[in-house]
Scaffold this active site. Structure first.
Site, PDB file in Angstrom:
ATOM      1  N   LYS A  10      -0.916  28.618  57.124  1.00 36.57           N
ATOM      2  CA  LYS A  10       0.309  28.221  57.842  1.00 36.57           C
ATOM      3  C   LYS A  10       0.207  28.659  59.295  1.00 36.57           C
ATOM      4  O   LYS A  10      -0.525  29.611  59.629  1.00 36.57           O
ATOM      5  CB  LYS A  10       1.559  28.836  57.199  1.00 36.57           C
ATOM      6  CG  LYS A  10       1.608  30.373  57.126  1.00 36.57           C
ATOM      7  CD  LYS A  10       2.148  31.074  58.353  1.00 36.57           C
ATOM      8  CE  LYS A  10       2.212  32.579  58.196  1.00 36.57           C
ATOM      9  NZ  LYS A  10       2.382  33.316  59.451  1.00 36.57           N
ATOM     10  N   ASP A 136       6.137  35.564  52.710  1.00 34.11           N
ATOM     11  CA  ASP A 136       5.745  34.210  53.122  1.00 34.11           C
ATOM     12  C   ASP A 136       5.434  33.313  51.917  1.00 34.11           C
ATOM     13  O   ASP A 136       5.160  32.119  52.079  1.00 34.11           O
ATOM     14  CB  ASP A 136       4.510  34.238  54.037  1.00 34.11           C
ATOM     15  CG  ASP A 136       4.858  34.673  55.452  1.00 34.11           C
ATOM     16  OD1 ASP A 136       6.050  34.585  55.823  1.00 34.11           O
ATOM     17  OD2 ASP A 136       3.944  35.090  56.177  1.00 34.11           O
TER      18      ASP A 136
HETATM   19  P1  ATP Z   1       0.904  37.035  57.196  1.00 35.62           P
HETATM   20  O1  ATP Z   1       0.718  36.003  58.247  1.00 35.62           O
HETATM   21  O2  ATP Z   1       1.663  36.555  55.980  1.00 35.62           O
HETATM   22  O3  ATP Z   1       1.334  38.359  57.688  1.00 35.62           O
HETATM   23  P2  ATP Z   1      -1.879  37.534  57.259  1.00 35.62           P
HETATM   24  O4  ATP Z   1      -2.576  36.230  57.412  1.00 35.62           O
HETATM   25  O5  ATP Z   1      -1.665  38.313  58.529  1.00 35.62           O
HETATM   26  O6  ATP Z   1      -0.519  37.306  56.542  1.00 35.62           O
HETATM   27  P3  ATP Z   1      -3.463  38.136  54.938  1.00 35.62           P
HETATM   28  O7  ATP Z   1      -4.657  37.293  55.226  1.00 35.62           O
HETATM   29  O8  ATP Z   1      -2.533  37.682  53.900  1.00 35.62           O
HETATM   30  O9  ATP Z   1      -2.665  38.460  56.275  1.00 35.62           O
HETATM   31  O10 ATP Z   1      -4.029  39.604  54.585  1.00 35.62           O
HETATM   32  C1  ATP Z   1      -3.217  40.757  54.665  1.00 35.62           C
HETATM   33  C2  ATP Z   1      -3.754  41.805  53.683  1.00 35.62           C
HETATM   34  O11 ATP Z   1      -3.561  41.350  52.357  1.00 35.62           O
HETATM   35  C3  ATP Z   1      -5.233  42.117  53.841  1.00 35.62           C
HETATM   36  O12 ATP Z   1      -5.353  43.445  54.219  1.00 35.62           O
HETATM   37  C4  ATP Z   1      -5.843  41.867  52.462  1.00 35.62           C
HETATM   38  O13 ATP Z   1      -6.660  42.926  52.029  1.00 35.62           O
HETATM   39  C5  ATP Z   1      -4.650  41.727  51.522  1.00 35.62           C
HETATM   40  N1  ATP Z   1      -4.846  40.659  50.503  1.00 35.62           N
HETATM   41  C6  ATP Z   1      -4.505  40.728  49.229  1.00 35.62           C
HETATM   42  N2  ATP Z   1      -4.798  39.590  48.568  1.00 35.62           N
HETATM   43  C7  ATP Z   1      -5.348  38.757  49.465  1.00 35.62           C
HETATM   44  C8  ATP Z   1      -5.859  37.430  49.402  1.00 35.62           C
HETATM   45  N3  ATP Z   1      -5.873  36.733  48.262  1.00 35.62           N
HETATM   46  N4  ATP Z   1      -6.328  36.889  50.533  1.00 35.62           N
HETATM   47  C9  ATP Z   1      -6.293  37.586  51.703  1.00 35.62           C
HETATM   48  N5  ATP Z   1      -5.840  38.842  51.819  1.00 35.62           N
HETATM   49  C10 ATP Z   1      -5.369  39.433  50.722  1.00 35.62           C
END
Ligand code: ATP
Length: 283
Positions: A10, A136
């Site tokens: 997203k 989210d």
């Molecule tokens: P948001 O934009 O919702 O804040 P993000 O893109 O910044 O999310 P994610 O990629 O979801 O962040 O990763 C955040 C944390 O979640 C990481 O530290 C990771 O270890 C953990 N995590 C747990 N499950 C997953 C997964 N299936 N894919 C990615 N990260 C994951």
């Protein structure tokens, strides 16, 4: 039987931090859209009562710290399922990037399990389960362009955003969403007009959409990580229609209606950062 689910990333066309709640969560108002950069999940039932997560990224946890594991555990408990499940995640979305990677994987896992086990469950209940894993996830269950309010649980689908090209650039650093939110001082943030942004999307008015886009959290992330601003500046220099940070960062995305412009932005950023993607918006 194997079930395959696509889990798209997203972007935040708009993100406003409206209030800080007594429970510590922030009240948000956002417009999000999904782009054609996606993880892929393959779900398979196991005879034995266990949850196995496999992924192509060695650094990702595969135990209960993984959002997909949590989704499987919650569904098994809710429906009293004594069969096991193996979920293979092929990660293409950068992690901890502001692109909702973990949340979209969780939503895809929930959708996949509903199909695999033919579960009778309403969207409201799925959202409730999703909220236990991440704020989210409700948006990711819908996946279209949507207006999001509350902690993330109030999702109102809009029309698909006007079709365009999206260049995503992730600098080599990870941002902790919770650390960024800890530093929120409401009176020091820019508050984009999310109502105007939603109206522009509904009116399919690309120019009005660009004018209303904005992200409150840039004011916190950019002073800590100046490279985010440098990426934005470069994108605009190479001809992007607009450039904005997604979520709490550090990924920055550019929108371009013309493919030639998007290519110029892509090529201009390719030498500056390693992780650069050129994708389309999703219908
Ligand atoms: P948001 O934009 O919702 O804040 P993000 O893109 O910044 O999310 P994610 O990629 O979801 O962040 O990763 C955040 C944390 O979640 C990481 O530290 C990771 O270890 C953990 N995590 C747990 N499950 C997953 C997964 N299936 N894919 C990615 N990260 C994951």
């Amino acid at each position: 039987m194997e079930i395959i689910e696509k889990a798209p990333a997203k972007i935040n066309l708009g993100l406003d931090v409206v209030d800080k709640r007594a429970d510590g969560y922030h009240e948000l108002e956002m417009v999000m859209s999904s782009v054609d950069l996606a993880d892929r999940l393959i779900l398979e039932e196991l005879a034995e009562d266990k949850i196995i997560i496999e992924t192509n990224k060695a650094f990702l946890p595969v135990d209960k710290r993984n959002n997909v594991y949590q989704a499987a555990s919650l569904i098994k408990k809710r429906f009293g399922i004594t069969k096991g499940i193996k979920i293979k995640i092929t990660k293409n979305i950068p992690v901890a990037a502001g692109l909702g990677g973990g949340s979209t994987d969780c939503a895809a896992a929930l959708r996949g399990m509903v199909r695999l086990w033919d579960l009778q469950i309403s969207m409201e209940e799925l959202i409730e389960i999703g909220m236990e894993v991440g704020t989210d996830v409700p948006y990711c269950l819908y996946g279209t362009t949507a207006h999001i309010a509350g902690k993330g649980e109030v999702v109102t689908p809009l029309k698909p955003m006007p079709q365009c090209w999206v260049v995503l650039v992730k600098p080599r650093l990870s941002v902790s969403t919770s650390k960024i939110f800890q530093q929120v001082a409401l009176d020091q943030l820019h508050h984009p007009d999310i109502a105007a942004l939603s109206e522009a999307v509904l009116a399919e008015d690309y120019a009005a959409m660009l004018a209303a886009m904005g992200n409150s959290l840039e004011a916190i992330t950019i002073p800590k990580y100046p490279i985010v601003q440098q990426i934005k500046d470069r994108m605009l220099k190479y001809g992007a229609d607009t450039a904005l940070m997604s979520g709490s960062g550090p990924t920055v995305f550019a929108l371009c209606q013309k493919y030639s412009r998007a290519q110029r932005v892509y090529n201009g950023l390719k030498g500056f950062c390693d992780e650069v993607y050129l994708v389309r918006t999703l219908k």
